[in-house]
Design a protein around this motif. Structure first.
Motif, short mmCIF file in Angstrom:
data_model
loop_
_atom_site.label_atom_id
_atom_site.label_comp_id
_atom_site.label_asym_id
_atom_site.label_seq_id
_atom_site.Cartn_x
_atom_site.Cartn_y
_atom_site.Cartn_z
N PRO A 50 -1.91 -11.85 -7.55
CA PRO A 50 -2.89 -12.35 -6.28
C PRO A 50 -4.42 -11.66 -6.27
N HIS A 51 -4.36 -10.39 -6.51
CA HIS A 51 -5.55 -9.61 -6.52
C HIS A 51 -6.50 -10.03 -7.55
N LEU A 52 -6.03 -10.96 -8.32
CA LEU A 52 -7.06 -11.51 -9.50
C LEU A 52 -7.91 -12.27 -8.86
N HIS A 53 -7.69 -13.05 -7.63
CA HIS A 53 -8.74 -13.78 -7.07
C HIS A 53 -10.17 -12.94 -6.93
N TYR A 54 -9.77 -11.62 -6.67
CA TYR A 54 -10.78 -10.74 -6.26
C TYR A 54 -10.92 -9.57 -7.60
N GLU A 55 -10.68 -10.08 -8.64
CA GLU A 55 -10.55 -9.16 -9.99
C GLU A 55 -11.92 -8.28 -10.27
N GLU A 56 -13.13 -8.96 -9.69
CA GLU A 56 -14.51 -8.37 -9.93
C GLU A 56 -14.37 -7.08 -9.01
N LYS A 57 -14.02 -7.34 -7.69
CA LYS A 57 -13.98 -6.12 -6.73
C LYS A 57 -12.90 -5.41 -7.09
N ALA A 58 -11.69 -5.48 -7.54
CA ALA A 58 -10.85 -4.61 -8.09
C ALA A 58 -11.21 -3.71 -9.16
N ALA A 59 -12.17 -4.36 -10.26
CA ALA A 59 -12.62 -3.75 -11.40
C ALA A 59 -13.86 -2.72 -10.75
N GLU A 60 -14.57 -2.88 -9.85
CA GLU A 60 -15.45 -2.21 -9.28
C GLU A 60 -14.57 -1.03 -8.39
N LEU A 61 -13.61 -1.11 -7.95
CA LEU A 61 -12.94 -0.25 -7.18
C LEU A 61 -12.42 0.93 -8.28
N LEU A 62 -12.00 0.49 -9.36
CA LEU A 62 -11.10 1.22 -10.45
C LEU A 62 -12.26 1.68 -11.42
N GLY A 63 -13.46 1.17 -11.48
CA GLY A 63 -14.42 1.52 -12.71
C GLY A 63 -14.06 0.97 -13.69
N HIS B 106 0.78 -1.13 0.03
CA HIS B 106 0.08 0.18 0.08
C HIS B 106 0.77 1.32 0.08
N GLU B 107 2.34 1.15 0.32
CA GLU B 107 3.04 2.28 0.25
C GLU B 107 3.72 2.78 -0.79
N VAL B 108 3.52 1.69 -1.79
CA VAL B 108 4.25 1.74 -3.27
C VAL B 108 3.42 3.00 -3.89
N PRO B 109 4.34 3.84 -4.42
CA PRO B 109 3.48 5.25 -4.90
C PRO B 109 2.92 4.84 -6.32
N VAL B 110 3.13 3.82 -7.09
CA VAL B 110 2.20 3.61 -8.04
C VAL B 110 2.03 2.26 -8.27
N MET B 111 0.64 1.91 -8.76
CA MET B 111 0.28 0.51 -9.14
C MET B 111 -0.14 0.69 -10.51
N VAL B 112 0.25 -0.44 -11.21
CA VAL B 112 -0.01 -0.32 -12.83
C VAL B 112 -0.81 -1.44 -12.82
N VAL B 113 -2.05 -1.49 -13.48
CA VAL B 113 -2.82 -2.60 -13.76
C VAL B 113 -2.90 -2.55 -15.26
N PRO B 114 -2.43 -3.23 -16.06
CA PRO B 114 -2.43 -3.83 -17.54
C PRO B 114 -3.79 -4.57 -17.76
N CYS B 115 -4.58 -4.21 -18.77
CA CYS B 115 -6.00 -4.84 -18.92
C CYS B 115 -5.92 -5.08 -20.45
N VAL B 116 -6.71 -6.03 -20.78
CA VAL B 116 -7.09 -6.47 -22.19
C VAL B 116 -8.31 -6.54 -22.35
N ARG B 117 -8.82 -6.14 -23.40
CA ARG B 117 -10.16 -6.09 -23.78
C ARG B 117 -10.42 -7.53 -24.34
N SER B 118 -11.61 -8.12 -23.55
CA SER B 118 -11.62 -9.68 -23.77
C SER B 118 -13.12 -9.89 -23.00
N VAL B 119 -14.27 -10.01 -23.83
CA VAL B 119 -15.54 -10.41 -23.41
C VAL B 119 -15.60 -11.75 -22.76
N ARG B 120 -16.05 -11.65 -21.62
CA ARG B 120 -16.07 -12.87 -20.73
C ARG B 120 -17.38 -13.74 -21.22
#
Length: 214
Positions: free
Chosen positions: A162-175, A108-122
């Motif tokens: 590891p955060h991908l275990h809760y990917e949907e929650k991360a998606a909600e957090l980041l819009g 949580h102290e790291v100044p930047v987090m990068v989330v690479p994403c790819v468009r892929s319909v589930r």
């Protein structure tokens, strides 16, 4: 820019965890330089299907860090054994565990987090091997280019999932549109404490390279 030859850059871009500088901010200019180079990476389907979410807000970083820790302590998916011998007593294994613990405690102290994403319909059906290869072939070269660009500018990165275990929650957090966009990783990024990284221990080529046949 660090004075690194191409071979030095390729062989010393490490997964950095303990040597991330948690106190020094990273300028937007540096991030945009790295991202501009990432956009030049080849794509698995001859078109850009990937995008990056750059997270600098302290509250959002804390939220992602919580999901990362939750993914490690309460995973939602089973990770199959890959059959590789990772003896817990080896020095490199012990260093890796210590490095992982440090990131767990300080992410949580790291100044930047990068989330690479790819468009892929589930879809309800698991993706085929070909579809998976196309998906990851579209994002991984771009992320690696980003990591190399970061290293050349004195920045450290690490690929984590590891955060991908809760990917949907991360998606909600980041819009992020969870149904249309798939997250590939969570990459902590910061200036490094020192820049003297060395090549890591790796298996000899004759252990991992097969000529013509397995």
């Amino acid at each position: 820019m660090l004075d690194l030859s191409p071979d030095q850059l390729l062989s010393t871009t490490r997964a950095v965890r303990r040597r991330l500088d948690l106190t020094r901010p990273v300028s937007r200019e540096l991030l945009e330089e790295c991202l501009a180079l990432a956009t030049q990476a080849p794509s698995g389907r001859n078109r850009q299907r990937w995008e990056f979410v750059i997270v600098t807000d302290a509250g959002l970083r804390a939220g992602l860090a919580d999901l990362y820790r939750l993914g490690l302590t309460h995973p939602t998916q089973h990770i199959s054994d890959d059959g590789v011998d990772r003896a817990a007593g080896t020095a490199s294994r012990q260093r890796g565990m210590a490095s992982g613990r440090h990131l767990f405690e300080h992410l949580h102290e790291v100044p930047v987090m990068v989330v690479p994403c790819v468009r892929s319909v589930r879809s309800a059906q698991p993706p085929s091997v070909v579809e998976q290869a196309n998906t990851w072939g579209s994002i991984l070269p771009a992320v690696w280019s980003f990591m190399l660009a970061a290293r050349s500018r004195g920045l450290g990165t690490a690929w984590t999932t590891p955060h991908l275990h809760y990917e949907e929650k991360a998606a909600e957090l980041l819009g992020i549109d969870y149904q249309e966009v798939q997250q590939a990783a969570l990459i902590p990024l910061a200036h490094t404490v020192g820049t003297d990284f060395r090549p890591g221990p790796r298996a000899d080529l004759d252990q991992v390279v097969h000529w013509d046949r397995w």
